[in-house]
Design a protein around this motif. Structure first.
Motif, PDB file in Angstrom:
ATOM      1  N   ILE A 205      28.403  -5.337 -85.729  1.00  0.00           N
ATOM      2  CA  ILE A 205      27.626  -6.575 -85.760  1.00  0.00           C
ATOM      3  C   ILE A 205      26.359  -6.343 -86.573  1.00  0.00           C
ATOM      4  CG2 ILE A 205      26.382  -8.267 -84.373  1.00  0.00           C
ATOM      5  CD1 ILE A 205      28.308  -7.587 -82.090  1.00  0.00           C
ATOM      6  N   GLU A 206      26.076  -7.240 -87.471  1.00  0.00           N
ATOM      7  CA  GLU A 206      24.915  -7.118 -88.346  1.00  0.00           C
ATOM      8  C   GLU A 206      23.613  -7.176 -87.541  1.00  0.00           C
ATOM      9  OE1 GLU A 206      23.159 -10.546 -90.862  1.00  0.00           O
ATOM     10  OE2 GLU A 206      24.754  -9.612 -92.066  1.00  0.00           O
ATOM     11  N   PRO A 207      22.654  -6.282 -87.817  1.00  0.00           N
ATOM     12  CA  PRO A 207      21.352  -6.366 -87.144  1.00  0.00           C
ATOM     13  C   PRO A 207      20.723  -7.736 -87.373  1.00  0.00           C
ATOM     14  CG  PRO A 207      21.548  -4.301 -88.335  1.00  0.00           C
ATOM     15  CD  PRO A 207      22.722  -5.128 -88.738  1.00  0.00           C
ATOM     16  N   SER A 208      20.139  -8.297 -86.345  1.00  0.00           N
ATOM     17  CA  SER A 208      19.721  -9.700 -86.384  1.00  0.00           C
ATOM     18  C   SER A 208      18.546  -9.977 -87.303  1.00  0.00           C
ATOM     19  CB  SER A 208      19.388 -10.174 -84.967  1.00  0.00           C
ATOM     20  OG  SER A 208      18.351  -9.372 -84.406  1.00  0.00           O
ATOM     21  N   ALA A 209      17.674  -9.009 -87.539  1.00  0.00           N
ATOM     22  CA  ALA A 209      16.433  -9.296 -88.254  1.00  0.00           C
ATOM     23  C   ALA A 209      16.509  -9.056 -89.760  1.00  0.00           C
ATOM     24  CB  ALA A 209      15.298  -8.442 -87.671  1.00  0.00           C
ATOM     25  N   LEU A 210      17.634  -8.650 -90.285  1.00  0.00           N
ATOM     26  CA  LEU A 210      17.719  -8.278 -91.690  1.00  0.00           C
ATOM     27  C   LEU A 210      17.460  -9.462 -92.621  1.00  0.00           C
ATOM     28  CD1 LEU A 210      20.867  -5.948 -91.794  1.00  0.00           C
ATOM     29  CD2 LEU A 210      18.458  -5.267 -91.901  1.00  0.00           C
ATOM     30  N   ASN A 211      16.778  -9.177 -93.735  1.00  0.00           N
ATOM     31  CA  ASN A 211      16.595 -10.188 -94.765  1.00  0.00           C
ATOM     32  C   ASN A 211      17.837 -10.236 -95.656  1.00  0.00           C
ATOM     33  OD1 ASN A 211      16.415  -7.957 -96.449  1.00  0.00           O
ATOM     34  ND2 ASN A 211      14.177  -8.020 -96.542  1.00  0.00           N
ATOM     35  N   ALA A 212      17.815 -11.025 -96.728  1.00  0.00           N
ATOM     36  CA  ALA A 212      18.994 -11.212 -97.572  1.00  0.00           C
ATOM     37  C   ALA A 212      19.462  -9.896 -98.178  1.00  0.00           C
ATOM     38  CB  ALA A 212      18.699 -12.229 -98.669  1.00  0.00           C
ATOM     39  N   ALA A 213      18.513  -9.099 -98.671  1.00  0.00           N
ATOM     40  CA  ALA A 213      18.896  -7.817 -99.271  1.00  0.00           C
ATOM     41  C   ALA A 213      19.496  -6.889 -98.228  1.00  0.00           C
ATOM     42  CB  ALA A 213      17.678  -7.165 -99.923  1.00  0.00           C
ATOM     43  N   GLY A 214      18.911  -6.902 -97.037  1.00  0.00           N
ATOM     44  CA  GLY A 214      19.427  -6.068 -95.966  1.00  0.00           C
ATOM     45  C   GLY A 214      20.814  -6.491 -95.522  1.00  0.00           C
ATOM     46  N   LYS A 215      21.067  -7.801 -95.481  1.00  0.00           N
ATOM     47  CA  LYS A 215      22.394  -8.295 -95.112  1.00  0.00           C
ATOM     48  C   LYS A 215      23.443  -7.828 -96.115  1.00  0.00           C
ATOM     49  CE  LYS A 215      20.657 -12.496 -92.842  1.00  0.00           C
ATOM     50  NZ  LYS A 215      21.270 -12.330 -91.511  1.00  0.00           N
ATOM     51  N   THR A 216      23.100  -7.903 -97.400  1.00  0.00           N
ATOM     52  CA  THR A 216      24.025  -7.435 -98.437  1.00  0.00           C
ATOM     53  C   THR A 216      24.282  -5.947 -98.299  1.00  0.00           C
ATOM     54  OG1 THR A 216      23.285  -9.151 -99.979  1.00  0.00           O
ATOM     55  CG2 THR A 216      24.372  -7.231-100.925  1.00  0.00           C
ATOM     56  N   ALA A 217      23.216  -5.200 -98.044  1.00  0.00           N
ATOM     57  CA  ALA A 217      23.349  -3.758 -97.891  1.00  0.00           C
ATOM     58  C   ALA A 217      24.214  -3.408 -96.682  1.00  0.00           C
ATOM     59  CB  ALA A 217      21.974  -3.113 -97.759  1.00  0.00           C
ATOM     60  N   PHE A 218      24.023  -4.123 -95.571  1.00  0.00           N
ATOM     61  CA  PHE A 218      24.795  -3.805 -94.379  1.00  0.00           C
ATOM     62  C   PHE A 218      26.265  -4.159 -94.554  1.00  0.00           C
ATOM     63  CE2 PHE A 218      26.446  -4.329 -90.078  1.00  0.00           C
ATOM     64  CZ  PHE A 218      26.043  -3.116 -89.518  1.00  0.00           C
ATOM     65  N   SER A 219      26.536  -5.243 -95.262  1.00  0.00           N
ATOM     66  CA  SER A 219      27.919  -5.603 -95.548  1.00  0.00           C
ATOM     67  C   SER A 219      28.599  -4.496 -96.342  1.00  0.00           C
ATOM     68  CB  SER A 219      27.974  -6.923 -96.323  1.00  0.00           C
ATOM     69  OG  SER A 219      29.300  -7.242 -96.678  1.00  0.00           O
TER      70      SER A 219
END
Length: 392
Positions: free
Chosen positions: A312-326
């Motif tokens: 599950i993606e960490p809830s507080a990530l910004n757009a760049a962080g979401k891309t990185a986590f994916s």
């Protein structure tokens, strides 16, 4: 919340405790496989190859095996490394897991995939093949001779394991490692069936010129005169070290004696296709390789499926962080870790020597990128598992 962009990282740690005592010609597994991402149906574990080179000198070669669980010996794929030409990076930072995704791809299709770092790289003993050379005098042929010694000795050690076939092997390498496997394949080692060269070469300067280009082409020509093994040469369209035009020149020099070889230009990958073997997803290159393997009656069909990863993606990530986590969730570039803080700052680490180093590197990156006074970074995931049972 600031926007953060963190590039892929490798571990910056080195530990002599990873060595084991072993006997010449043996491949010894290191013990704590819990430090490495395991995949159902496979075994991933480090090896120390203690070998005797054909010049009578002993050597230790840093290695890692990824293989299907099997009671029968498996065909071996020996995968070897490229280089930055910088001794500090090659010695202290490089480790066999740089090529984990490549090894997993071959293992999924039935091979015991052994990444081996040649002398002077990672925890391998001795000096790299470029030591004492310069761009004016790169000594391409002598470098190839050292590569051959390393690869032949490594293969002999690997074959002494019960899981390794004694008479069915392939050689795979990228960049300087591609040059190494072409050099080794030219000696036609017994039981080696084929060679795969990913963006191979030596002496790249700026993507347009080479150190002692004349000498390099003569070296390839010499290899081609004696080579009988089939080889596949793959060069990405946007390779910034050895663009396809240069790759084709090396191939043509090698092919003057009409050795069985095939040259393929791959699509562009990322900003620099030179790294597609170790960085691109398996889907980018496997079908091309599989066609070659099938032609020469080697395993090419999938026998192990990769498990779905459901983090599950960490809830507080910004757009760049979401891309990185994916990207983190889907990549097979082990060993890896992801760290974040409550404000969405993050750090990702790949290709570490073990899980502990991946964790330390991810935390270090996250902390470095934080705003002053931000809350502490914590590990979120290590490999494909949460760092703790609680989902943050």
């Amino acid at each position: 919340m600031f926007s953060r962009f963190i590039t892929y990282s490798v571990s910056l740690f080195f530990s002599l405790t990873m060595f084991t005592i072993s006997f010449p010609g043996r491949a010894e597994a290191l013990t704590n496989i819990a430090e490495y991402q395991q995949i159902k149906g496979m075994i991933r574990e480090p090896l120390t190859l203690s070998v005797m080179l054909n010049n009578g000198q002993p050597a230790i070669l840093d290695a890692f095996v990824t293989r299907p669980v099997s009671k029968k010996p498996l065909p071996v794929v020996l995968i070897t490394n490229g280089t930055t030409g910088t001794a500090e990076f090659d010695r202290w930072t490089l480790n066999p897991n740089r090529y984990s995704s490549t090894a997993i791809a071959f293992a999924r299709h039935g091979y015991a995939a052994v990444v081996v770092l040649r002398q002077g790289y990672g925890q391998s003993s001795g000096a790299a093949e470029y030591t004492g050379h310069s761009c004016i005098q790169p000594f391409h042929l002598q470098a190839g001779e050292q590569d051959v010694q390393n690869m032949v000795a490594a293969l002999a050690a690997v074959r002494r394991n019960s899981w390794a076939s004694a008479d069915n092997a392939m050689l795979v390498g990228m960049s300087a490692g591609g040059f190494a496997v072409i050099a080794t394949g030219a000696t036609n080692p017994p039981g080696v069936k084929a060679v795969i060269n990913f963006d191979g070469g030596r002496g790249a300067i700026d993507g347009k010129s080479l150190c002692d280009k004349t000498g390099l082409m003569k070296t390839y020509e010499q290899f081609g005169k004696i080579a009988t093994l089939p080889s596949l040469w793959l060069y990405a369209k946007n390779d910034k070290s050895f663009p396809p035009d240069i790759g084709r020149e090396m191939f043509n020099a090698y092919q003057q004696n009409k050795s069985p070889a095939r040259f393929i230009v791959m699509p562009p990958y990322g900003k620099d296709g030179h790294v597609f073997m170790d960085s691109a997803p398996e889907s980018f290159w496997w079908n091309t390789v599989a066609t070659f393997l099938e032609q020469y009656h080697q395993p090419f069909q999938e026998i192990i499926k990769l498990p779905a990863v459901n983090l599950i993606e960490p809830s507080a990530l910004n757009a760049a962080g979401k891309t990185a986590f994916s990207g983190y969730e889907t990549t097979q570039r082990y060993e890896k870790a992801f760290a974040t803080d409550p404000d969405g700052d993050w750090g990702a680490a790949y290709w570490a020597r073990n899980s502990q180093e991946a964790a330390a590197t991810a935390l270090s990156i996250c902390t470095k990128e934080q705003r002053k006074g931000a809350a502490k970074c914590n590990l979120y995931a290590i490999n494909n598992n949460y760092a703790s049972e609680k989902v943050h």
